[in-house]
Motif scaffolding. Structure first.
Motif, mmCIF file in Angstrom:
data_model
loop_
_atom_site.group_PDB
_atom_site.id
_atom_site.type_symbol
_atom_site.label_atom_id
_atom_site.label_comp_id
_atom_site.label_asym_id
_atom_site.label_seq_id
_atom_site.Cartn_x
_atom_site.Cartn_y
_atom_site.Cartn_z
ATOM 1 N N ASN A 147 5.421 -94.868 -45.119
ATOM 2 C CA ASN A 147 6.706 -94.913 -45.818
ATOM 3 C C ASN A 147 6.684 -96.068 -46.797
ATOM 4 O O ASN A 147 6.645 -97.254 -46.388
ATOM 5 N N ALA A 148 6.687 -95.779 -48.074
ATOM 6 C CA ALA A 148 6.606 -96.846 -49.078
ATOM 7 C C ALA A 148 7.851 -97.713 -49.073
ATOM 8 O O ALA A 148 7.805 -98.901 -49.425
ATOM 9 N N GLY A 149 9.015 -97.158 -48.674
ATOM 10 C CA GLY A 149 10.265 -97.935 -48.727
ATOM 11 C C GLY A 149 10.389 -98.994 -47.658
ATOM 12 O O GLY A 149 11.244 -99.887 -47.783
ATOM 13 N N GLY B 29 2.607 -104.699 -52.666
ATOM 14 C CA GLY B 29 1.419 -103.852 -52.712
ATOM 15 C C GLY B 29 0.428 -104.189 -51.611
ATOM 16 O O GLY B 29 -0.206 -103.299 -51.028
ATOM 17 N N GLN B 30 0.238 -105.465 -51.294
ATOM 18 C CA GLN B 30 -0.701 -105.845 -50.237
ATOM 19 C C GLN B 30 -0.242 -105.321 -48.883
ATOM 20 O O GLN B 30 -1.036 -104.760 -48.111
ATOM 21 N N LEU C 256 9.520 -101.977 -55.678
ATOM 22 C CA LEU C 256 8.962 -102.750 -56.784
ATOM 23 C C LEU C 256 10.060 -103.086 -57.797
ATOM 24 O O LEU C 256 11.012 -102.324 -57.994
ATOM 25 N N ARG C 257 9.916 -104.244 -58.389
ATOM 26 C CA ARG C 257 10.845 -104.655 -59.436
ATOM 27 C C ARG C 257 10.296 -104.161 -60.784
ATOM 28 O O ARG C 257 9.195 -104.518 -61.181
#
Length: 520
Positions: A212-214, A323-324, A219-220
């Motif tokens: 889940n990316a959220g 991202g890390q 990202l800004r």
């Protein structure tokens, strides 16, 4: 200056006199064309002359009336007692007109041609006498009815050979066929006889998962610009405003000094020298204002660019941390998915091995059934070949019998043609005999016809009387065109007079207007 009057209209042409003159011209042209189109001819065979008997018509009543009027005017005197000269007396030729011309064509042969014509007439008379003798002979022939004495026409060809219609349909047997089931029926293998191939459950070994990316944050996509210096939007803001506020007192002082200096020199406001001096002063002030505006804009843009770079760097560090964390979670999930895939592949291989064993058993059953079907097909083919040979033998026997019947029919046809040729030859001979007898019967009539048409009188041929029209002078059309030309000229003159009158009226109006202004 008088008013220009329109010219009087031209007199109407005398169309009745023009039509009368046109008719007389047409008559003269017709007479002249008749004379020119029919010349006198002189040829080696004779001459041909054309003469015209022209009668004259005299208007006696008109002549008598004119003579009476002339005589009644003789002896008249003018107011001074002098005799009035009435001119010469009327002449009868003035009332005489040419009448109709009746042409006469006279043809005269030369002496030699005249003797030739007389000789031809004597020959023609002698032939007519011979024709009279032939009429007597023809009457004797025609008095005897025509009787044909020759061979009779043949309408029958005699006894003919009968037609052979060939062998009967079943005389040599009927062709047969082989029943499809006489040697057995081909079979097939049941699909489920050796077992059915199976698949595996895709979810028996677990389902692959994603990350889940959220859960690691968003990202800004932009920088926080709240702390960044504002760009100059309108003149006089930010750094530019400070520089402009500093220049305003100096510019006002310079304008007042320049105006006072011009006044001390005696130069008044609004004069050319005043305007030139003030324009130079304003141009100098505009240059200072432009330089100050550019300097302020440069300071504002430098401050804005520095703040924008700091905000973008802060946003980049935040996105790198997100991202890390996402990458580490994705690696852990990939390892779990690989284990699930490995277990699924092993189960799939075991199931494929079972399906291959089922397929091998099915293939062996298919081969056995195909060998059995081939044996049945071979037996069926041998039976069909044997039946085809029997059918071919029947066809050969039938063909030989048909060929024999055809030869017999050809002989019958040849005999028929020979009999027909003999009958046609006899009929041709009968027609020839009929023609010969009719020729002898009609010979006297042909001799009379030859005597009557053997010699014709040939007289010399001269040109026949012909008339061609000569176009008369277009008197009536000329009078019409002359009248139209006079009316056109009258219209031009009338329009010119009207234009002159309109110009004079305009001039009088202008003079009257000018006089009114002077009186006022």
């Amino acid at each position: 200056m008088g008013k220009s009057s329109a010219p009087p209209p031209p007199a109407a042409p005398n169309y009745a006199a023009a039509a009368t003159a046109q008719g007389a011209a047409n008559v003269d042209a017709a007479r002249q064309s008749a004379v020119l189109s029919n010349p006198n001819i002189i040829s080696p065979y004779g001459n041909q002359t054309v003469t015209y008997n022209q009668s004259k018509k005299v208007d006696q009543a008109g002549y008598d009336q004119a003579m009476q009027n002339w005589q009644s005017q003789q002896g008249q005197q003018d107011e001074y007692g002098n005799a009035i000269d009435q001119g010469a007396a009327p002449d009868i030729s003035q009332f005489t007109t040419a009448g109709d011309m009746q042409p006469t064509v006279t043809q005269t042969l030369t002496p030699e041609a005249q003797r030739t014509l007389e000789s031809q007439q004597r020959v023609q008379r002698s032939l007519a006498d011979l024709g009279q003798q032939g009429i007597t002979t023809a009457q004797n022939v025609m008095g005897t009815p025509f009787q044909y004495r020759g061979p009779e026409i043949q309408t029958s060809l005699g006894q003919q050979m009968p037609v052979n219609y060939g062998p009967a349909m079943g005389q040599y047997g009927m062709a047969g066929s082989v029943a499809p089931g006489a040697y057995g029926q081909a079979g097939s293998v049941g699909a489920g006889q050796y077992g059915m191939a199976q698949g595996i459950d895709a979810g028996a070994y677990g389902q692959a998962q994603g990350v889940n990316a959220g859960q690691f944050g968003n990202l800004r996509t932009g920088a926080d610009m709240s702390g960044v210096a504002a760009m100059p939007v309108n003149a006089g803001m930010t750094g530019q405003q400070a520089i402009m506020n500093r220049l305003q007192p100096q510019l006002a002082q310079q304008s007042a000094a320049t105006a006072q200096q011009l006044a001390n020199q005696g130069i008044t406001p609004g004069s050319e020298a005043w305007n030139n001096a003030m324009r130079e002063q304003q141009q100098s002030q505009n240059d200072l204002l432009s330089q100050a505006a550019l300097q302020g804009i440069g300071l504002d843009m430098s401050a804005n660019q520095q703040g924008y770079g700091q905000a973008m760097g802060q946003a980049g560090m935040y996105n790198a941390a997100l991202g890390q964390g996402f990458g580490q979670a994705a690696q852990a999930q990939q390892m779990g998915n690989q284990a699930i895939g490995q277990n699924f592949g092993q189960g799939l291989q075991a199931n494929q091995a079972g399906n291959q064993a089922i397929a091998q058993n099915y293939g062996q059953g298919m081969s056995s059934q195909q060998l059995q079907n081939q044996a049945i097909g071979q037996n069926y083919g041998q039976g069909v070949t044997s039946q085809n040979q029997a059918n071919a033998a029947m066809g050969q026997n039938y063909g030989q019998a048909g060929a024999s019947a055809g030869l017999y029919n050809q002989a019958a046809a040849q005999q028929f043609n020979q009999n027909l040729g003999a009958a046609q030859f006899g009929n041709t001979a009968a027609q020839q005999a009929l023609a010969q007898q009719l020729g002898l019967y009609n010979q006297p009539l042909n001799q009379i016809s030859a005597l009557m048409s053997g010699s014709q009188i040939q007289a010399p041929q001269f040109q026949s009387y012909a008339g061609q029209n000569i176009q008369a002078a277009p008197i009536f059309q000329g009078v019409q065109q002359q009248g139209q030309a006079a009316m056109d000229q009258y219209g031009i003159q009338a329009n010119q007079a009207a234009a002159n009158n309109q110009g004079m009226m305009g001039m009088l109006g202008s003079v009257a207007g000018a006089g009114g202004m002077i009186l006022a």
